[in-house]
Design a protein around this motif. Sequence first.
Motif, mmCIF file in Angstrom:
data_model
loop_
_atom_site.group_PDB
_atom_site.id
_atom_site.type_symbol
_atom_site.label_atom_id
_atom_site.label_comp_id
_atom_site.label_asym_id
_atom_site.label_seq_id
_atom_site.Cartn_x
_atom_site.Cartn_y
_atom_site.Cartn_z
ATOM 1 N N VAL A 237 0.849 -1.209 0.000
ATOM 2 C CA VAL A 237 0.000 0.000 0.000
ATOM 3 C C VAL A 237 0.879 1.251 0.000
ATOM 4 O O VAL A 237 0.609 2.228 -0.699
ATOM 5 N N ARG A 238 1.985 1.222 0.729
ATOM 6 C CA ARG A 238 2.887 2.377 0.802
ATOM 7 C C ARG A 238 3.558 2.651 -0.542
ATOM 8 O O ARG A 238 3.794 3.792 -0.917
ATOM 9 N N LEU A 239 3.837 1.586 -1.306
ATOM 10 C CA LEU A 239 4.655 1.749 -2.520
ATOM 11 C C LEU A 239 3.847 1.761 -3.814
ATOM 12 O O LEU A 239 4.359 2.151 -4.861
ATOM 13 N N LYS A 240 2.585 1.338 -3.759
ATOM 14 C CA LYS A 240 1.877 1.015 -5.008
ATOM 15 C C LYS A 240 1.695 2.206 -5.951
ATOM 16 O O LYS A 240 1.689 2.034 -7.159
ATOM 17 N N ASP A 241 1.574 3.424 -5.402
ATOM 18 C CA ASP A 241 1.350 4.588 -6.266
ATOM 19 C C ASP A 241 2.578 5.503 -6.333
ATOM 20 O O ASP A 241 2.444 6.718 -6.528
ATOM 21 N N THR A 242 3.749 4.903 -6.181
ATOM 22 C CA THR A 242 4.978 5.719 -6.226
ATOM 23 C C THR A 242 5.066 6.458 -7.559
ATOM 24 O O THR A 242 5.489 7.602 -7.621
ATOM 25 N N TYR A 243 4.704 5.775 -8.650
ATOM 26 C CA TYR A 243 4.800 6.381 -9.980
ATOM 27 C C TYR A 243 3.448 6.304 -10.679
ATOM 28 O O TYR A 243 2.872 5.205 -10.794
ATOM 29 N N VAL A 244 2.979 7.452 -11.121
ATOM 30 C CA VAL A 244 1.760 7.491 -11.938
ATOM 31 C C VAL A 244 2.065 8.408 -13.129
ATOM 32 O O VAL A 244 2.314 9.611 -12.942
ATOM 33 N N LEU A 263 1.581 -4.725 -19.056
ATOM 34 C CA LEU A 263 0.202 -4.870 -18.591
ATOM 35 C C LEU A 263 0.063 -6.199 -17.805
ATOM 36 O O LEU A 263 0.860 -7.092 -18.025
ATOM 37 N N PRO A 264 -0.868 -6.354 -16.909
ATOM 38 C CA PRO A 264 -1.918 -5.395 -16.597
ATOM 39 C C PRO A 264 -1.377 -4.178 -15.845
ATOM 40 O O PRO A 264 -0.418 -4.295 -15.099
ATOM 41 N N ARG A 265 -2.050 -3.019 -16.076
ATOM 42 C CA ARG A 265 -1.724 -1.844 -15.264
ATOM 43 C C ARG A 265 -2.755 -1.761 -14.145
ATOM 44 O O ARG A 265 -3.882 -2.256 -14.289
ATOM 45 N N VAL A 266 -2.378 -1.100 -13.095
ATOM 46 C CA VAL A 266 -3.337 -0.834 -12.019
ATOM 47 C C VAL A 266 -3.590 0.671 -12.012
ATOM 48 O O VAL A 266 -4.609 1.147 -12.486
ATOM 49 N N ASN A 267 -2.577 1.434 -11.549
ATOM 50 C CA ASN A 267 -2.776 2.888 -11.463
ATOM 51 C C ASN A 267 -1.575 3.643 -12.032
ATOM 52 O O ASN A 267 -1.545 4.867 -11.963
ATOM 53 N N GLU A 268 -0.595 2.922 -12.554
ATOM 54 C CA GLU A 268 0.695 3.572 -12.846
ATOM 55 C C GLU A 268 0.725 4.343 -14.171
ATOM 56 O O GLU A 268 1.663 5.091 -14.421
ATOM 57 N N ILE A 269 -0.278 4.135 -15.023
ATOM 58 C CA ILE A 269 -0.419 4.987 -16.209
ATOM 59 C C ILE A 269 -1.869 5.465 -16.239
ATOM 60 O O ILE A 269 -2.801 4.647 -16.283
ATOM 61 N N SER A 270 -2.037 6.773 -16.225
ATOM 62 C CA SER A 270 -3.403 7.316 -16.306
ATOM 63 C C SER A 270 -4.018 6.935 -17.659
ATOM 64 O O SER A 270 -3.354 7.055 -18.699
#
Length: 312
Positions: A237-244, A263-270
């Motif tokens: 949870v702490r690291l998952k959105d380090t890069y978007v 892929l799959p992507r989760v949140n790292e590319i808008s």
Amino acid sequence: MRHLIDISDLSVAEIDRLLDLGEDMLRRPEDYRRSQQGRILATLFFEPSTRTRLSFESAMLSMGGSVLGFPSPDSSSTAKGESLQDTIRTVSCYCDIIAMRHPKEGAPIAAAMKSEVPIINAGDGGHNHPTQTLTDLMTIRLEKGGFEGLTLGLCGDLKFGRTVHSLVTAMSRYPGVRFVLIAPPELRLPGYLTAFLREKGIPYEEVEHMEDVLPRLDILYMTRVQRERFFNEADYVRLKDTYVLTPDKLALAGEGLRVMHPLPRVNEISPKVDDDPRAVYFKQVRNGRYVRMALITRMLAENGGEEAGHEH
Ligand code: CP
């Protein structure tokens, strides 16, 4: 019998020929539509997959072959306690080639020792994913015209991202390639791979912020933080959105940049980046089907079959 466990099982010349064949199959799929008639591919996936399993199946069906497999290990005799070795020995009696994915690193080697047909590693734990690398190489070659002198930015979970490990191994064989490794300290590329780069004298740098390096990259290879490989949820949870990657950040890059993602992507590319012409991750998906057609063709030919025949 030849298997494909690691991307370095293939020479540079063999990879070039596979990409040539994959590109021809992409341009003229109708020429190959009966080339594997009578052949059977088994897909044995002990971990979830969308692209790899379905692209292998699509590849074989597109050449007139057949496919078999179980939808999940829970519906196979693995659920009754059957060993991987016995499963492989059994399934290899029913097919001509096997693509397998397994959560344990090294499982494809154990499988290859028991199999009567060629084994293709479709991903083993956080270790390797050689057929994703063939997909990535085909995409880079189509987009950039070759590999020499490229600067590759690899961003995200470089520790557990098996596609990154195989891609670094493959790209390090082309002259003039440089790596920019973009990751938080906890998710850096494993030491055995940075040691390998140093031994080969291949330039690389490790940075934490993608904004600092975007203007000088030819390829930005984004990756998902691999939740399933973490030992505790709090770290994920702490690291998952380090890069978007957003359109604002992409504005810092040159027109020649290509954005890739296995892929799959989760949140790292808008999703707002998807329509930018520099975003090629769905072209990667398409290329994966054709390069896997080429791989199946070559492996079956090498292991006693005939090379794909064009229908002229
Ligand atoms: N790139 C890739 O391996 O995707 P899947 O996990 O959906 O197969």
